[in-house]
Motif scaffolding. Structure first.
Motif, PDB file in Angstrom:
ATOM      1  N   UNK A 447     -21.656   5.585 -55.643  1.00  0.00           N
ATOM      2  CA  UNK A 447     -22.919   5.608 -54.549  1.00  0.00           C
ATOM      3  C   UNK A 447     -23.127   6.205 -53.023  1.00  0.00           C
ATOM      4  N   UNK A 448     -23.784   5.509 -53.134  1.00  0.00           N
ATOM      5  CA  UNK A 448     -23.604   7.101 -51.719  1.00  0.00           C
ATOM      6  C   UNK A 448     -24.447   6.076 -50.973  1.00  0.00           C
ATOM      7  N   UNK A 449     -24.497   6.064 -48.782  1.00  0.00           N
ATOM      8  CA  UNK A 449     -25.485   5.405 -47.724  1.00  0.00           C
ATOM      9  C   UNK A 449     -24.983   3.312 -48.009  1.00  0.00           C
ATOM     10  N   UNK A 450     -23.047   3.646 -48.571  1.00  0.00           N
ATOM     11  CA  UNK A 450     -23.079   2.337 -48.774  1.00  0.00           C
ATOM     12  C   UNK A 450     -23.290   1.369 -47.356  1.00  0.00           C
ATOM     13  N   UNK A 451     -23.738   0.041 -47.340  1.00  0.00           N
ATOM     14  CA  UNK A 451     -23.841  -0.526 -46.430  1.00  0.00           C
ATOM     15  C   UNK A 451     -22.754  -1.136 -46.336  1.00  0.00           C
ATOM     16  N   UNK A 453     -17.848  -1.524 -44.872  1.00  0.00           N
ATOM     17  CA  UNK A 453     -16.929  -0.715 -46.131  1.00  0.00           C
ATOM     18  C   UNK A 453     -16.515  -1.750 -47.158  1.00  0.00           C
ATOM     19  N   UNK A 454     -16.105  -0.630 -48.206  1.00  0.00           N
ATOM     20  CA  UNK A 454     -16.058  -1.671 -49.641  1.00  0.00           C
ATOM     21  C   UNK A 454     -14.406  -1.971 -49.463  1.00  0.00           C
ATOM     22  N   UNK A 455     -14.141  -2.875 -50.096  1.00  0.00           N
ATOM     23  CA  UNK A 455     -12.722  -3.973 -49.950  1.00  0.00           C
ATOM     24  C   UNK A 455     -12.323  -3.527 -51.118  1.00  0.00           C
ATOM     25  N   UNK A 456     -12.472  -2.925 -51.700  1.00  0.00           N
ATOM     26  CA  UNK A 456     -12.094  -2.235 -53.039  1.00  0.00           C
ATOM     27  C   UNK A 456     -11.976  -0.576 -52.988  1.00  0.00           C
ATOM     28  N   UNK A 457     -11.443   0.092 -53.989  1.00  0.00           N
ATOM     29  CA  UNK A 457     -11.452   1.770 -53.842  1.00  0.00           C
ATOM     30  C   UNK A 457     -11.426   1.770 -55.194  1.00  0.00           C
ATOM     31  N   UNK A 462     -13.721   6.274 -53.270  1.00  0.00           N
ATOM     32  CA  UNK A 462     -14.925   6.216 -53.225  1.00  0.00           C
ATOM     33  C   UNK A 462     -15.175   4.165 -53.687  1.00  0.00           C
ATOM     34  N   UNK A 463     -15.952   3.455 -53.090  1.00  0.00           N
ATOM     35  CA  UNK A 463     -16.713   2.429 -53.449  1.00  0.00           C
ATOM     36  C   UNK A 463     -15.887   1.705 -54.633  1.00  0.00           C
ATOM     37  N   UNK A 464     -15.450   0.705 -55.192  1.00  0.00           N
ATOM     38  CA  UNK A 464     -15.523   0.410 -56.110  1.00  0.00           C
ATOM     39  C   UNK A 464     -16.221  -1.449 -56.245  1.00  0.00           C
ATOM     40  N   UNK A 465     -15.720  -1.669 -54.781  1.00  0.00           N
ATOM     41  CA  UNK A 465     -16.716  -3.808 -54.544  1.00  0.00           C
ATOM     42  C   UNK A 465     -16.726  -3.521 -53.099  1.00  0.00           C
ATOM     43  N   UNK A 466     -17.967  -3.953 -53.829  1.00  0.00           N
ATOM     44  CA  UNK A 466     -18.571  -4.026 -51.854  1.00  0.00           C
ATOM     45  C   UNK A 466     -19.363  -5.576 -51.822  1.00  0.00           C
ATOM     46  N   UNK A 467     -18.682  -5.887 -50.445  1.00  0.00           N
ATOM     47  CA  UNK A 467     -19.448  -7.343 -50.755  1.00  0.00           C
ATOM     48  C   UNK A 467     -20.403  -7.220 -49.389  1.00  0.00           C
ATOM     49  N   UNK A 468     -21.283  -7.953 -48.873  1.00  0.00           N
ATOM     50  CA  UNK A 468     -22.684  -8.021 -48.233  1.00  0.00           C
ATOM     51  C   UNK A 468     -23.257  -8.799 -47.687  1.00  0.00           C
ATOM     52  N   UNK A 469     -23.618  -8.390 -47.162  1.00  0.00           N
ATOM     53  CA  UNK A 469     -24.273 -10.422 -45.986  1.00  0.00           C
ATOM     54  C   UNK A 469     -25.765  -9.180 -45.759  1.00  0.00           C
ATOM     55  N   UNK A 471     -29.482 -11.186 -44.337  1.00  0.00           N
ATOM     56  CA  UNK A 471     -30.478 -12.586 -43.562  1.00  0.00           C
ATOM     57  C   UNK A 471     -28.903 -13.477 -44.399  1.00  0.00           C
ATOM     58  N   UNK A 472     -29.371 -14.761 -44.468  1.00  0.00           N
ATOM     59  CA  UNK A 472     -28.726 -15.714 -44.851  1.00  0.00           C
ATOM     60  C   UNK A 472     -27.495 -16.102 -46.054  1.00  0.00           C
ATOM     61  N   UNK A 473     -27.858 -14.604 -46.289  1.00  0.00           N
ATOM     62  CA  UNK A 473     -27.458 -14.831 -48.093  1.00  0.00           C
ATOM     63  C   UNK A 473     -26.446 -13.650 -48.232  1.00  0.00           C
ATOM     64  N   UNK A 474     -26.013 -13.084 -49.306  1.00  0.00           N
ATOM     65  CA  UNK A 474     -24.895 -13.033 -49.344  1.00  0.00           C
ATOM     66  C   UNK A 474     -24.934 -11.981 -51.190  1.00  0.00           C
ATOM     67  N   UNK A 475     -24.487 -10.747 -50.994  1.00  0.00           N
ATOM     68  CA  UNK A 475     -24.812  -9.582 -51.839  1.00  0.00           C
ATOM     69  C   UNK A 475     -22.744  -8.850 -52.854  1.00  0.00           C
ATOM     70  N   UNK A 476     -22.569  -9.469 -53.683  1.00  0.00           N
ATOM     71  CA  UNK A 476     -21.599  -8.433 -54.148  1.00  0.00           C
ATOM     72  C   UNK A 476     -22.082  -7.244 -55.064  1.00  0.00           C
ATOM     73  N   UNK A 477     -21.650  -6.064 -55.102  1.00  0.00           N
ATOM     74  CA  UNK A 477     -21.881  -5.254 -56.022  1.00  0.00           C
ATOM     75  C   UNK A 477     -20.432  -4.343 -56.688  1.00  0.00           C
ATOM     76  N   UNK A 478     -19.664  -4.916 -57.951  1.00  0.00           N
ATOM     77  CA  UNK A 478     -18.392  -4.286 -58.555  1.00  0.00           C
ATOM     78  C   UNK A 478     -18.763  -2.950 -59.297  1.00  0.00           C
ATOM     79  N   UNK A 479     -18.680  -2.491 -58.741  1.00  0.00           N
ATOM     80  CA  UNK A 479     -19.122  -1.248 -58.788  1.00  0.00           C
ATOM     81  C   UNK A 479     -18.091  -0.195 -60.955  1.00  0.00           C
ATOM     82  N   UNK A 480     -18.413  -1.007 -61.505  1.00  0.00           N
ATOM     83  CA  UNK A 480     -16.730  -0.874 -63.157  1.00  0.00           C
ATOM     84  C   UNK A 480     -17.247  -1.802 -63.823  1.00  0.00           C
TER      85      UNK A 480
END
Length: 687
Positions: A447-451, A453-457, A462-469, A471-480
């Motif tokens: 990936x690129x332009x990650x919002x 810092x990843x919590x797992x690489x 390179x990023x493997x798990x991203x946890x982001x907010x 607005x009022x919600x939350x999103x997790x992206x597991x890249x495997x």
């Protein structure tokens, strides 16, 4: 010295009684028959019986024991109101000096009722019983209680005291004290998150009537209701349960003029928020090896209501088979992603790609759903980097990274610096070693332009798990899509359950997993202040006790992402902590301690017991000066008080230091007595 006679029979007691009966019968025959020398014969028989009983003269050397009087000093928090502590100190000094002047009286001073964060109410009689536990009952001279009269372990009757001696109460405080309090009449202990609960409370004023007060109701520090009540009036308030865990509700009344204390103007109710079944929507883009991992995880949680769809027949595979002949369930896209999307706490896309199943407007709905407080988890595989990726939809506005390709090579997942601090990944089993003690993965999405810092690489850092907010919600992206290797135990597996469960609960806003949080906990008798943060340092925390005293604490790092400090939890009630940005509340002990429920001093609570023991209850201060009654030693009486005096029951207890014994019929004296008796009988018979 004490003298007496003791018997140590030479024959069994039964034999003595039989002999006595025989002698009485013989004596009666001799006397009734007016036999010559009857009196002498009876005396001789009596001496023989007495010799068999073996009497001895005894002498006891005794040392008198002192009587014991106990003085119990009330050190409970309610004694801090007004001038009660000063009055108690002066009364203690004067009383102890007076008691020590009484000859033969031992004085024991006991301090009781100190706040320890656990005991509810003032416990004086328990301390009195412990202090006199080594004193025999026949040595207790009495007890004096110096207190405000609000005692919560008063025995039901005088017999329950365990001794027979007067109990006197010397009460601090004034007759004309006034106070206001909030009394909770009814309150729930639990509540479903998202549903209202009703609390019933009453405004009580002591010492005044006809007053009105402004009532403010707060939930977790936020004002939710205000109203005005009159003294004695009862009211209800509905409280929405906003989150799982303790929801702290404070009900506070405005002050009363010249009232004793403001501590009990506030009542606290802790309602434990319980989540109803959490609704999770799992959408699998196609059958694959890891699909079962997500399903098993979510189905194993009894609090989750799972709705799972797998796309087995995308639109491009249409072959003209009539719908009524298909065994597959149609995907209710409109119902799920337009009509009922807000009913789900979490939406999971597991290797999902655009296949014409979900129209573009539904992705716009999901983006709005996230910003309004919803949660989305994307478990990505090659689909995320394809031309049909969900990144290429309006959902990209809430996805934390743009895909650029797929890397196929083995690697170990590592916790990043942020991951070592984040509650979702911190302390995962096996993460402390190098390489981590878990199996490898073999594919990752670049990936690129990650919002953020990843919590797992993954591969090459390179990023493997991203946890982001967003607005009022939350999103997790597991890249495997190889997390299933951990679940299957490949190369020893890995902590997939901990990772996926924490990630899901973080997305559903479990408070314990927030990155920035201030918490208060009770450990034993200590209050622990915990600060969870992703920052490198934290500001000081100001802690406010239930009595209003404040203390600033400097926290120290205990583990990555966690700072802490402790202080004694020596007060019952609501403790508060704040660092300027975050606030935490915790209730220590019962929600509304007895110690602060009624605080005006009184003689009426202790008077029945005191009078039942012959004692009395009276105030120590009248008109501002200490006025103690005289203390009088009393030997034999059932009343130990009168006009201007109180009594202690002096005892006659003693301990034996030595014993002397002189047998009456031992040796020459006993022989002469018996021979003399027989000789007198023989002489009388010979006349």
């Amino acid at each position: 010295m004490q003298y007496g006679i003791a018997f140590t029979p030479l024959v069994p007691t039964l034999v003595l009684w039989i002999a006595l009966a025989a002698i009485v019968a013989i004596s009666a025959l001799l006397l009734l028959g007016r036999s010559r020398g009857a009196a002498v014969r009876v005396a001789a028989l009596a001496l023989i019986l007495l010799a068999l009983a073996n009497p001895s003269f005894t002498r006891e050397d005794r040392e008198p024991l002192s009587s014991v009087a106990a003085v119990v000093i009330d050190k409970s928090p309610s004694q801090n109101f007004g001038t009660r502590n000063q009055e108690a100190a002066k009364a203690q000094e004067a009383l102890v000096d007076t008691l020590k002047k009484i000859k033969g009286l031992e004085v024991r001073v006991i301090e009781a009722g100190q706040a320890d964060g656990e005991t509810d109410g003032t416990k004086l009689f328990g301390a009195l019983s412990s202090a006199l536990s080594d004193v025999p009952v026949d040595r207790v001279a009495g007890a004096f209680l110096i207190t405000d009269g609000r005692v919560h372990d008063i025995p039901p009757n005088a017999a329950a005291l365990g001794f027979q001696a007067p109990v006197h109460a010397l009460v601090t405080g004034r007759k004309d004290e006034r106070d206001r309090r909030i009394a909770i009449s009814a309150a729930p202990r639990f509540g479903i998150v998202g549903q209202p609960q009703t609390i019933t409370y009453r405004l009580d004023d002591q010492g005044v009537t006809g007053q009105r007060a402004r009532i403010v109701v707060r939930r977790d520090g936020e004002v939710i209701n205000e109203r005005t009540l009159a003294s004695g009036q009862t009211s209800n308030v509905e409280v929405d349960i906003k989150h799982a865990g303790a929801n702290i509700v404070e009900i506070e009344a405005s002050p009363l003029d010249n009232e004793l204390t403001l501590v009990n103007n506030r009542a606290v109710v802790a309602i434990e928020g319980v989540r109803d079944r959490l609704r999770v929507l799992l959408v699998s883009g196609e059958p694959h090896s890891g699909e079962r991992t997500w399903r098993n995880l979510l189905k194993s949680d009894a609090s989750i209501d799972l709705v799972h769809f797998t796309i087995l027949r995308p639109p491009e595979k249409q072959d003209g088979t009539p719908i009524n002949e298909l065994s597959l369930i149609a995907f209710p896209t409109r119902e799920l992603f337009q009509q009922r999307i807000n009913e789900f706490q979490l939406i999971i896309f597991d290797r999902y790609a655009r296949q014409g199943v979900l129209p573009i407007p539904y992705f716009e709905n999901m983006a709005r759903y996230v910003r309004a407080g919803g949660a989305v988890l994307v478990s990505a595989g090659p689909d995320y980097a394809s031309t049909s990726s969900i990144w290429r939809t309006p959902l990209d506005t809430v996805l934390p990274a743009e895909p650029v390709g797929v890397t196929e090579k083995p690697f170990y997942a590592h916790l990043s610096d942020a991951g070592k601090r984040h509650p979702v990944t911190r302390g995962l089993e096996g993460s402390a070693s190098e390489p981590p003690r878990w199996s490898r993965f073999f594919r990752t999405v670049e990936t690129r332009n990650a919002i953020g810092a990843p919590v797992m690489t993954g591969a090459d850092g390179k990023p493997l798990l991203l946890l982001s907010r967003f607005g009022e919600g939350r999103v997790a992206l597991l890249l495997t899509d190889h997390i299933w290797l951990w679940a299957r135990g490949y190369e020893g597996g890995g902590p997939h359950l901990d990772l996926l469960r924490r990630m899901s609960h973080w997305l559903m806003k479990q408070p314990d997993l927030d990155e920035e949080a201030l918490r208060l906990q009770i450990q034993g008798k200590d209050l622990v202040v915990l600060r969870q943060t992703m920052a490198d340092n934290v500001p000081p925390v100001t802690v406010t006790s239930p009595s209003g005293a404040t203390k600033e604490l400097t926290l120290t790092a205990s583990e990555p992402g966690t700072w802490r400090s402790t202080l004694p939890a020596n007060e019952l009630g609501l403790w508060q902590a704040t660092d300027g940005a975050l606030k935490a509340l915790i209730n220590v002990g019962p929600t509304n301690p007895k110690e602060f429920s009624e605080v005006t001093s009184t003689t009426e609570m202790l008077k029945p017991l005191a009078q039942a023991t012959g004692g009395d209850a009276r105030r120590v201060a009248d008109g501002g000066s200490i006025d103690l009654p005289r203390v009088v030693p009393v030997r034999a009486s059932g009343i130990f008080h009168g006009d201007g005096w109180m009594g202690v029951k002096m005892r006659d207890a003693s301990v034996v230091k030595g014993v002397g014994v002189l047998p009456m019929f031992a040796g020459l004296i006993g022989l002469l007595l018996l021979l003399g008796a027989f000789a007198a009988t023989w002489v009388r018979e010979g006349r």
